[in-house]
Write a protein that holds these residues in place. Structure first.
Motif, PDB file in Angstrom:
ATOM      1  N   ASP A 145       1.691   2.651  -3.432  1.00 55.07           N
ATOM      2  CA  ASP A 145       0.482   3.192  -4.051  1.00 55.07           C
ATOM      3  C   ASP A 145       0.104   4.533  -3.431  1.00 55.07           C
ATOM      4  O   ASP A 145      -0.272   5.466  -4.140  1.00 55.07           O
ATOM      5  N   GLU A 146       0.198   4.646  -2.113  1.00 58.00           N
ATOM      6  CA  GLU A 146      -0.100   5.925  -1.462  1.00 58.00           C
ATOM      7  C   GLU A 146       0.844   7.007  -1.958  1.00 58.00           C
ATOM      8  O   GLU A 146       0.415   8.134  -2.240  1.00 58.00           O
TER       9      GLU A 146
ATOM     10  N   GLN B 146      -5.914   7.531   0.556  1.00 58.45           N
ATOM     11  CA  GLN B 146      -6.530   6.306   1.062  1.00 58.45           C
ATOM     12  C   GLN B 146      -6.673   5.377  -0.136  1.00 58.45           C
ATOM     13  O   GLN B 146      -7.352   5.731  -1.102  1.00 58.45           O
ATOM     14  N   VAL B 147      -6.014   4.226  -0.083  1.00 62.50           N
ATOM     15  CA  VAL B 147      -6.008   3.294  -1.211  1.00 62.50           C
ATOM     16  C   VAL B 147      -6.811   2.056  -0.841  1.00 62.50           C
ATOM     17  O   VAL B 147      -6.609   1.474   0.224  1.00 62.50           O
ATOM     18  N   ARG B 148      -7.721   1.672  -1.735  1.00 60.37           N
ATOM     19  CA  ARG B 148      -8.511   0.464  -1.568  1.00 60.37           C
ATOM     20  C   ARG B 148      -8.493  -0.273  -2.906  1.00 60.37           C
ATOM     21  O   ARG B 148      -9.286   0.037  -3.804  1.00 60.37           O
ATOM     22  N   GLY B 149      -7.564  -1.181  -3.057  1.00 56.93           N
ATOM     23  CA  GLY B 149      -7.444  -1.917  -4.316  1.00 56.93           C
ATOM     24  C   GLY B 149      -7.022  -0.982  -5.430  1.00 56.93           C
ATOM     25  O   GLY B 149      -6.000  -0.303  -5.332  1.00 56.93           O
ATOM     26  N   ASP B 150      -7.819  -0.922  -6.497  1.00 53.96           N
ATOM     27  CA  ASP B 150      -7.509  -0.074  -7.650  1.00 53.96           C
ATOM     28  C   ASP B 150      -8.219   1.270  -7.607  1.00 53.96           C
ATOM     29  O   ASP B 150      -8.310   1.961  -8.624  1.00 53.96           O
TER      30      ASP B 150
ATOM     31  N   ALA C 213      -8.595   4.947  -5.204  1.00 54.51           N
ATOM     32  CA  ALA C 213      -8.030   5.744  -4.111  1.00 54.51           C
ATOM     33  C   ALA C 213      -8.732   7.088  -4.080  1.00 54.51           C
ATOM     34  O   ALA C 213      -9.257   7.560  -5.084  1.00 54.51           O
ATOM     35  N   TRP C 214      -8.735   7.690  -2.914  1.00 51.24           N
ATOM     36  CA  TRP C 214      -9.203   9.065  -2.783  1.00 51.24           C
ATOM     37  C   TRP C 214      -8.202   9.793  -1.910  1.00 51.24           C
ATOM     38  O   TRP C 214      -7.497   9.183  -1.106  1.00 51.24           O
TER      39      TRP C 214
ATOM     40  N   GLN D  38       0.812  -1.204   0.000  1.00 54.56           N
ATOM     41  CA  GLN D  38       0.000   0.000   0.000  1.00 54.56           C
ATOM     42  C   GLN D  38       0.856   1.270   0.000  1.00 54.56           C
ATOM     43  O   GLN D  38       0.469   2.266  -0.595  1.00 54.56           O
TER      44      GLN D  38
ATOM     45  N   GLU E  49      -8.281   6.089 -10.062  1.00 50.85           N
ATOM     46  CA  GLU E  49      -8.361   4.660 -10.369  1.00 50.85           C
ATOM     47  C   GLU E  49      -7.033   4.244 -10.971  1.00 50.85           C
ATOM     48  O   GLU E  49      -6.394   5.018 -11.697  1.00 50.85           O
TER      49      GLU E  49
END
Length: 157
Positions: free
Chosen positions: A28-29, A101-105, A107-108, A25, A135
Motif C-alpha cells: 500500500d505504501e 503513511q497508511v491507516r486502513g483505507d 493514507a497521507w 502495509q 483513499e
C-alpha cells in the motif's frame, strides 16, 4: 524448557503476526507513492486523461495551491490546470522524498517538489512541499486532497 528456548519459541510465534502487518502495509505504501509520483509525471506530460484516473471524482475533493483553492477535481482540472498547462513549454515537474503513511483505507503523503517551465511571462523555477491525502476505492488509491506550497528557487532562476 529453559528461558532461552521459551524466549525463542515466543519470538517465532510472533514473527508471522508482525510480518503480516508489515507486509500488508508495504504494498500500500508503494502504491500510494506511485500515485503521488504520477501527479507530477502526468502533469508534466500534460496528460489530463491520466490525471482523471488518480483523482477521486467526488465533488468535495480539494486541490490547494498556495492560497488558491479548487473544490472538485473537475473544477481544478478545467478552470486551473488545463489553462495553466496550455501556457507551459519545456515543463518539468517531479515529486520526491514522498513519505506515505497508511491507516486502513486512508493514507497521507508529505513530499517535496520541483517545477520548471517556460511561460509567456518568462522562465519559472519553483521548489516546494506538499501533502496528498488518498483513499482506497475498489483496491486503488485515489487522491482526495492535494495541497502544495512553493517559492521561486533562489539563484535567479
Amino acid at each position: 524448557m529453559d528461558g532461552t528456548i521459551a524466549a525463542r519459541a515466543g519470538r517465532l510465534l510472533l514473527l508471522p503476526l508482525l510480518g503480516a502487518a508489515g507486509t500488508a502495509q508495504q504494498p500500500d505504501e508503494a502504491a500510494v507513492r506511485r500515485t503521488v509520483e504520477a501527479v507530477a509525471t502526468l502533469s508534466a506530460a500534460k496528460n489530463l486523461e491520466g490525471l482523471d484516473t488518480i483523482f477521486a471524482p467526488d465533488p468535495w475533493v480539494q486541490v490547494i495551491e498556495g492560497a488558491g483553492v479548487n473544490v472538485g477535481w473537475t473544477d481544478y482540472r478545467d478552470h486551473h490546470l488545463k489553462p495553466e498547462l496550455a501556457e507551459m513549454e519545456h515543463f518539468t515537474y517531479r515529486f520526491f522524498e514522498i513519505e506515505p503513511q497508511v491507516r486502513g483505507d486512508v493514507a497521507w503523503a508529505p513530499f517535496r517538489y520541483e517545477l520548471a517551465t517556460d511561460t509567456p511571462q518568462g522562465h519559472v523555477a519553483v521548489e516546494g512541499r506538499g501533502t496528498a491525502v488518498l483513499e482506497k476505492h475498489g483496491g486503488r488509491w485515489l487522491i482526495v486532497h492535494l495541497h502544495t506550497s512553493g517559492r521561486r528557487k533562489s539563484g535567479g532562476q
